[in-house]
Motif scaffolding. Structure first.
Motif, PDB file in Angstrom:
ATOM      1  N   ARG A  46       0.842  -1.214  -0.026  1.00 51.96           N
ATOM      2  CA  ARG A  46       0.213  -0.028   0.193  1.00 51.96           C
ATOM      3  C   ARG A  46       0.691   1.293  -0.156  1.00 51.96           C
ATOM      4  NH1 ARG A  46      -5.177   1.402   1.296  1.00 51.96           N
ATOM      5  NH2 ARG A  46      -5.362   3.605   2.370  1.00 51.96           N
ATOM      6  N   TYR A  47       0.594   2.078  -0.883  1.00 49.17           N
ATOM      7  CA  TYR A  47       1.239   3.284  -0.987  1.00 49.17           C
ATOM      8  C   TYR A  47       0.984   4.058   0.121  1.00 49.17           C
ATOM      9  CZ  TYR A  47       3.103   7.751  -2.719  1.00 49.17           C
ATOM     10  OH  TYR A  47       3.720   9.170  -2.778  1.00 49.17           O
ATOM     11  N   PRO A  48       1.780   4.807   1.236  1.00 57.86           N
ATOM     12  CA  PRO A  48       1.312   5.237   2.125  1.00 57.86           C
ATOM     13  C   PRO A  48       0.954   6.874   2.411  1.00 57.86           C
ATOM     14  CG  PRO A  48       3.787   5.157   2.077  1.00 57.86           C
ATOM     15  CD  PRO A  48       3.283   4.604   0.952  1.00 57.86           C
ATOM     16  N   TYR A  49       0.996   7.421   1.022  1.00 55.85           N
ATOM     17  CA  TYR A  49       0.695   8.826   1.138  1.00 55.85           C
ATOM     18  C   TYR A  49      -0.578   9.428   0.298  1.00 55.85           C
ATOM     19  CZ  TYR A  49       5.255   8.480   2.976  1.00 55.85           C
ATOM     20  OH  TYR A  49       6.528   8.327   3.898  1.00 55.85           O
ATOM     21  N   THR A  50      -1.281   8.483  -0.060  1.00 56.79           N
ATOM     22  CA  THR A  50      -2.713   8.534  -0.388  1.00 56.79           C
ATOM     23  C   THR A  50      -3.765   7.887   0.052  1.00 56.79           C
ATOM     24  OG1 THR A  50      -2.287   6.909  -2.265  1.00 56.79           O
ATOM     25  CG2 THR A  50      -1.634   9.159  -3.060  1.00 56.79           C
ATOM     26  N   GLU A  51      -4.884   8.466  -0.087  1.00 54.10           N
ATOM     27  CA  GLU A  51      -6.197   7.728   0.803  1.00 54.10           C
ATOM     28  C   GLU A  51      -6.360   6.361   0.356  1.00 54.10           C
ATOM     29  OE1 GLU A  51      -9.441  10.399   1.039  1.00 54.10           O
ATOM     30  OE2 GLU A  51      -8.492  11.810   1.776  1.00 54.10           O
ATOM     31  N   ASP A  52      -6.491   6.214  -1.094  1.00 53.19           N
ATOM     32  CA  ASP A  52      -6.466   4.902  -1.648  1.00 53.19           C
ATOM     33  C   ASP A  52      -5.385   3.821  -1.525  1.00 53.19           C
ATOM     34  OD1 ASP A  52      -5.047   5.818  -3.691  1.00 53.19           O
ATOM     35  OD2 ASP A  52      -6.705   5.575  -5.268  1.00 53.19           O
ATOM     36  N   GLY A  53      -4.306   4.439  -1.105  1.00 49.44           N
ATOM     37  CA  GLY A  53      -3.104   3.502  -0.970  1.00 49.44           C
ATOM     38  C   GLY A  53      -2.546   3.221  -2.369  1.00 49.44           C
ATOM     39  N   GLY A 183      10.160  10.344   4.648  1.00 51.66           N
ATOM     40  CA  GLY A 183       9.338   9.380   5.051  1.00 51.66           C
ATOM     41  C   GLY A 183       8.460  10.165   6.444  1.00 51.66           C
ATOM     42  N   GLY A 184       7.370   9.499   6.746  1.00 51.76           N
ATOM     43  CA  GLY A 184       6.527  10.093   7.680  1.00 51.76           C
ATOM     44  C   GLY A 184       6.094   9.259   8.767  1.00 51.76           C
TER      45      GLY A 184
END
Length: 299
Positions: A46-53, A183-184
């Protein structure tokens, strides 16, 4: 405020040197390249920086080796800083990364910033045959080894991932190479705080404040000075004068402009016209110039 132009990969790779030269003329402080070593054709991570991943760039995006691309752009410029945002160092060995970065520094007059992150694509680590869960520890050790190698002095190291005796690497950089970490997540923010800077994920000013406070506290606890730490933010709102004043008060003097001709999930302003073909160099230049005229020249 210093403005970094963050280049998401573009298919028109032959335009990169002209983009860099134009960015320097417009007053951008630096230019950065993103990185993937190899892209899996099937990704469940899952891509961590968009709502839908999900990734927001096309699957056929070309990922150049950033250090080679930056060397070409460095040859076309004289003052523009050159860096990565970000480079997946944990997918490589420290000798390869340290040599590439030091070579760029030697060729381009020590204008280099090394931006690192561990990444999020487990399948990419699987392809490279590198353990994904331990990537953070591997990155921390890789940074420690690179700093030894960049000293130009004989170095030895006995760690969890890398072990060697009596090694030296030349040319050594003529000036310290700052390591900014992206990163976050909590481990990523701690890694950034313990190094030279943070390549921030897109956040609003209100979201940014507690993140910066946490990193400042980490540095205090580690006995590290606050004035040598450089957060470079990707603000998910317009950069108005009052906002920039608040950023300066927070110790933020660097910000990222994500390729303004692209529509990203965080773009607050549209820098191109309807019907523009972003494959065209002139369209990219128009977007860069509009950003420079409206934003950079305010500060």
């Amino acid at each position: 405020m210093k403005f970094w132009l963050s280049l998401m990969p573009i298919k028109e790779t032959g335009q990169l040197t002209e983009i860099a030269s134009f960015a320097e003329a417009l007053g951008y402080h630096g230019i950065t390249m993103a990185d993937h070593l190899v892209m899996p054709t099937r990704i469940e991570s899952r891509y961590p920086y968009t709502e839908d991943g999900k990734m927001w760039w096309p699957p056929d995006t070309p990922w150049l080796d950033p250090w080679i691309a930056l060397a070409a752009m460095g040859a076309a410029t004289r003052r523009l800083k050159l860096g990565t945002n970000i480079y997946l160092g944990a997918l490589r060995d420290p000798f390869t990364v340290a040599k590439a970065v030091a070579t760029l520094a030697a060729l381009c007059g020590d204008r280099v910033m090394c931006g690192l992150s561990v990444g999020w694509v487990k399948e990419e680590y699987d392809l490279a045959g590198i353990d994904f869960p331990s990537r953070g520890r591997r990155m921390d050790e890789l940074i420690a080894v690179m700093r030894k190698l960049w000293s130009g002095q004989e170095a030895s190291h006995q760690g969890e991932f890398f072990r060697f005796e009596h090694a030296v690497m030349h040319p050594a950089p003529g000036a310290p190479i700052p390591i900014w970490c992206g990163g976050g997540s909590a481990p990523a923010l701690r890694r950034a705080a313990l190094n030279d800077g943070w390549l921030g994920v897109p956040l609003s000013l209100s979201q940014l404040k507690p993140v910066l406070a946490s990193m400042r506290e980490t540095r205090r606890e580690a006995g590290l000075p606050l004035d040598t730490f450089s957060p470079c933010v990707a603000l998910a709102q317009a950069l108005k004068p009052a906002v920039v004043e608040e950023l300066h008060a927070l110790g933020v003097h660097d910000t990222t402009c994500i390729a303004p001709w692209m529509l990203s999930p965080w773009g607050a302003t549209k820098w191109i016209d309807d019907g523009d073909d972003i494959r065209e160099l002139d369209v990219k230049k128009k977007a860069m110039e509009r950003f420079a005229n409206i934003v950079i020249r305010q500060f």
